[in-house]
Design a protein around this motif. Sequence first.
Motif: not given
Length: 310
Positions: A119, A121-122, A124, A135-139, A143
């Motif tokens: 997505s 913000d997410t 692999e 799986t990396v999610q960035s807040s 980005k």
Amino acid sequence: MSTLVIAEHDNQTIKPATLNTVAAASAIGGEVHVLVAGHNAGAAAQAASQIAGVGKVIHADGASLADGLAENLAAQVLALAGDYSHILFPSTASGKNVAPRVAAKLDVAQVSDITKVVSPDTFERPIYAGNAIATVQSSDAKKVITVRTTGFDAAAATGGSAQVETRDAVADSGKSAFVGREVSKSDRPELTAAKIVVSGGRALGSSEKFQEVMTPLADKLGAAIGASRAAVDAGYAPNDLQVGQTGKIVAPQLYIAAGISGAIQHLAGMKDSKVIVAINKDPEAPIFSVADYGLEADLFTAVPELVHQA
Ligand SMILES: Cc1cc2nc3c(=O)[nH]c(=O)nc-3n(C[C@H](O)[C@H](O)[C@H](O)COP(=O)(O)OP(=O)(O)OC[C@H]3O[C@@H](n4cnc5c(N)ncnc54)[C@H](O)[C@@H]3O)c2cc1C
């Protein structure tokens, strides 16, 4: 939401890694813009405008950007960063040199080497030499991402018709200067862009044998030549041919490994190849576990036979 892709180019043409990075940007969604930062790079900017899926090309042209100095290129990206939610670089030597500078200046965490967009913000990315996928999610609001080019099919190089917008080049940072470049010249396809790669390992035994056995096969197939790190460390093949975790990552249509055991660090660089052929005289060699076709044979007879048959 819009994404800026930093093009890799030689001022004339766009390098293939840019096309994979545009594909990753398209998967994020939103507008995709491409920055062509160079000197007398009009031809490269025009080429970028033809890439399918690109909404706008930003062409920054000036002497400070002539040789891709990381300090100047990072400053150019930062000058534009305000307009973008995502900034994407190919995960190449150049991209990996610039992206961390941009991320640090923006005070955000870089997301490195993505192979899939889950997505906006997410993402692999492979870890442990490709043995696990994180799986990396960035807040972070912005980005900064490097894209493993083998993870995304290339966007079409033609079919687009983006407008090209000119921007002033940033001033020279004065922190580094271009001294010279020695580029190895070869008629062969570039290793990371080749459709066929033939790689030799330590089993070749000498630089002369490496040339004598692998070159005719590459010539016959119109392939790029690769090598294991053991072959490179032993001086059988030049450093820029190394495939693997600490070498180049390739995913050609066909990868032929001759006399390569298949250590995980080598597999990390080639296991996404579409068809893998392994030639090894040890039936227990780990390379056979990833091979689509395995030939248990002495490469010194099998490879010349292949050349003869092909
Ligand atoms: C941090 C780190 C990073 C690394 N990065 C990389 C990397 O990027 N790329 C990489 O390749 N390696 C890398 N390595 C090294 C890796 O672990 C292996 O040592 C290396 O890949 C082995 O190369 P090889 O398969 O050519 O040699 P070997 O492991 O010695 O294998 C030679 C193979 O040839 C076969 N053979 C011998 N004679 C013949 C013959 N006549 N005919 C057919 N087969 C024959 C043998 O059965 C054997 O399987 C890294 C290691 C570390 C620790």
